[in-house]
Design an enzyme around this catalytic site. Structure first.
Site, mmCIF file in Angstrom:
data_model
loop_
_atom_site.group_PDB
_atom_site.id
_atom_site.type_symbol
_atom_site.label_atom_id
_atom_site.label_comp_id
_atom_site.label_asym_id
_atom_site.label_seq_id
_atom_site.Cartn_x
_atom_site.Cartn_y
_atom_site.Cartn_z
ATOM 1 N N ASN A 9 0.350 10.439 14.338
ATOM 2 C CA ASN A 9 -0.748 10.255 13.382
ATOM 3 C C ASN A 9 -1.422 8.925 13.700
ATOM 4 O O ASN A 9 -0.872 7.870 13.402
ATOM 5 C CB ASN A 9 -0.159 10.260 11.960
ATOM 6 C CG ASN A 9 -1.189 9.908 10.903
ATOM 7 O OD1 ASN A 9 -2.388 9.868 11.175
ATOM 8 N ND2 ASN A 9 -0.723 9.658 9.695
ATOM 9 N N LYS A 11 -4.011 7.715 12.416
ATOM 10 C CA LYS A 11 -4.690 7.134 11.246
ATOM 11 C C LYS A 11 -6.100 6.672 11.664
ATOM 12 O O LYS A 11 -6.680 7.281 12.554
ATOM 13 C CB LYS A 11 -3.845 6.012 10.642
ATOM 14 C CG LYS A 11 -2.388 6.455 10.423
ATOM 15 C CD LYS A 11 -1.586 5.532 9.586
ATOM 16 C CE LYS A 11 -0.185 6.110 9.422
ATOM 17 N NZ LYS A 11 0.621 5.357 8.476
ATOM 18 N N HIS A 93 -1.096 13.321 2.933
ATOM 19 C CA HIS A 93 -0.485 12.058 3.385
ATOM 20 C C HIS A 93 -0.551 11.048 2.243
ATOM 21 O O HIS A 93 -1.516 11.003 1.491
ATOM 22 C CB HIS A 93 -1.217 11.533 4.625
ATOM 23 C CG HIS A 93 -0.484 10.397 5.276
ATOM 24 N ND1 HIS A 93 -0.515 9.122 4.774
ATOM 25 C CD2 HIS A 93 0.330 10.363 6.361
ATOM 26 C CE1 HIS A 93 0.253 8.338 5.533
ATOM 27 N NE2 HIS A 93 0.769 9.063 6.504
ATOM 28 N N GLU A 95 -1.213 8.023 2.154
ATOM 29 C CA GLU A 95 -2.387 7.136 2.142
ATOM 30 C C GLU A 95 -3.575 7.836 1.483
ATOM 31 O O GLU A 95 -4.368 7.206 0.783
ATOM 32 C CB GLU A 95 -2.706 6.680 3.577
ATOM 33 C CG GLU A 95 -1.678 5.649 4.049
ATOM 34 C CD GLU A 95 -1.458 5.574 5.541
ATOM 35 O OE1 GLU A 95 -2.255 6.148 6.316
ATOM 36 O OE2 GLU A 95 -0.454 4.946 5.949
ATOM 37 N N GLU A 165 8.060 11.610 4.003
ATOM 38 C CA GLU A 165 7.701 10.249 4.384
ATOM 39 C C GLU A 165 7.838 9.324 3.175
ATOM 40 O O GLU A 165 6.919 9.256 2.345
ATOM 41 C CB GLU A 165 6.254 10.199 4.865
ATOM 42 C CG GLU A 165 5.971 11.022 6.093
ATOM 43 C CD GLU A 165 4.763 10.488 6.835
ATOM 44 O OE1 GLU A 165 4.918 10.091 7.985
ATOM 45 O OE2 GLU A 165 3.674 10.435 6.246
ATOM 46 N N GLY A 171 4.748 2.230 7.868
ATOM 47 C CA GLY A 171 4.073 1.053 8.391
ATOM 48 C C GLY A 171 4.729 -0.260 8.009
ATOM 49 O O GLY A 171 4.165 -1.334 8.214
ATOM 50 N N SER A 210 8.047 4.510 9.941
ATOM 51 C CA SER A 210 8.588 3.512 10.882
ATOM 52 C C SER A 210 9.574 4.106 11.895
ATOM 53 O O SER A 210 10.558 3.463 12.253
ATOM 54 C CB SER A 210 9.220 2.336 10.127
ATOM 55 O OG SER A 210 8.240 1.656 9.356
ATOM 56 N N GLY A 231 3.491 7.225 13.097
ATOM 57 C CA GLY A 231 2.239 6.486 12.956
ATOM 58 C C GLY A 231 2.106 5.462 14.068
ATOM 59 O O GLY A 231 1.767 5.788 15.210
HETATM 60 P P1 PGA Z 1 4.457 4.719 10.609
HETATM 61 O O1 PGA Z 1 3.551 5.825 9.868
HETATM 62 O O2 PGA Z 1 5.234 5.439 11.683
HETATM 63 O O3 PGA Z 1 3.486 3.722 11.165
HETATM 64 O O4 PGA Z 1 5.357 4.149 9.579
HETATM 65 C C1 PGA Z 1 4.018 7.133 9.621
HETATM 66 C C2 PGA Z 1 2.955 7.934 8.888
HETATM 67 O O5 PGA Z 1 2.325 7.409 7.967
HETATM 68 O O6 PGA Z 1 2.706 9.108 9.210
#
Ligand code: PGA
Length: 248
Positions: A9, A11, A93, A95, A165, A171, A210, A231
């Site tokens: 992803n 983003k 998601h 976010e 998640e 993140g 992460s 991500g």
């Molecule tokens: P991250 O994001 O691997 O940067 O923690 C994962 C995601 O939000 O899909």
């Protein structure tokens, strides 16, 4: 048979320069036993699609509209994504749930639009840190699932992928331990067995938050974790490939 899957992803990251940097080594990768895909921002989908043509890498999008077509300025329909060769779409998601205030009903509508166009929805669920600390993780996850899963028929459920998640792990560098992730994945699988017994064993459950090259293998070794939604580490070809190989 549950399929292993690793999805990147991006983003709101990327540029033509990043594509040039990242894609050549991803498209050259052959013989992985997991599916792997990248989900770039909308404007890059056609450019990425061109480069994926003869590779095993699949294309995903990060969202789609809840309506099929028409006067919805700024929206991108599931039909447009299908037209570009997209096969998966991230929905719900955290976010988007948080910054765009997406609610379960809207996510359900998007799920239907995606399925109507033959796209596989990759539905994201997860609890916040406050919810985890209050002991509400299971309740939150099952509420998010209960808004979508029982609305789908057996054929539609076979297309659905679920990504757990935890919001506190996205993140932040704070990965859930394999045991913490497995605990929730097992709860999800148990729920699926109750409401969708035929689909439950086929559905891939991904972990996201992460995931890096050095923790992927221990997460993917858990019995109910079928891969990852990646991500930050998906923006680095060697990290992303190492993660895909760990799932494979
Ligand atoms: P991250 O994001 O691997 O940067 O923690 C994962 C995601 O939000 O899909």
């Amino acid at each position: 048979m549950r399929q292993k899957l690793v999805a990147g992803n991006w983003k709101m990251n990327g540029s033509k320069a990043l594509l040039a940097d990242l894609l050549p080594s991803l498209v050259q990768e052959k013989g992985l036993s997991c599916q792997f895909l990248v989900c770039p921002p909308f404007p890059y989908l056609p450019l990425v699609a061109e480069q994926l043509a003869s590779s095993e890498l699949l294309l995903g999008a990060q969202d789609c509209a809840a309506t099929a077509e028409g006067a919805y300025t700024g929206e991108v329909s599931a039909a447009m994504l299908a037209d570009l060769g997209v096969s998966f779409v991230l929905l719900g998601h955290s976010e988007r749930r948080s910054y765009q205030q997406e609610q379960n009903q809207l996510i359900l509508e998007k799920t239907f639009r995606a399925l109507e166009q033959g796209l596989r929805p990759l539905l994201c669920v997860g609890e916040s840190l406050e919810q985890r600390e209050a002991g509400q993780t299971k309740e939150v996850i099952l509420q998010q699932l209960a808004a979508i899963v029982p609305e789908l028929n057996g054929q539609q459920l076979e297309q659905l992928v679920i990504a757990y998640e935890p919001v506190w792990a996205i993140g932040t560098g704070l990965t859930a331990t394999p045991e913490q992730a497995q605990e929730v994945h097992q709860q999800i699988r148990t729920y699926l067995r109750q409401v969708a017994p035929h689909a439950a064993e086929q559905m891939s459950l991904l972990y996201g938050g992460s995931v890096k090259a050095d923790n992927a293998a221990s997460l993917f070794a858990m019995p109910d974790i079928d891969g990852g939604l990646i991500g930050g580490a998906s923006l680095d070809a060697s990290q992303f490939l190492a993660i895909a190989r760990a799932a494979s």
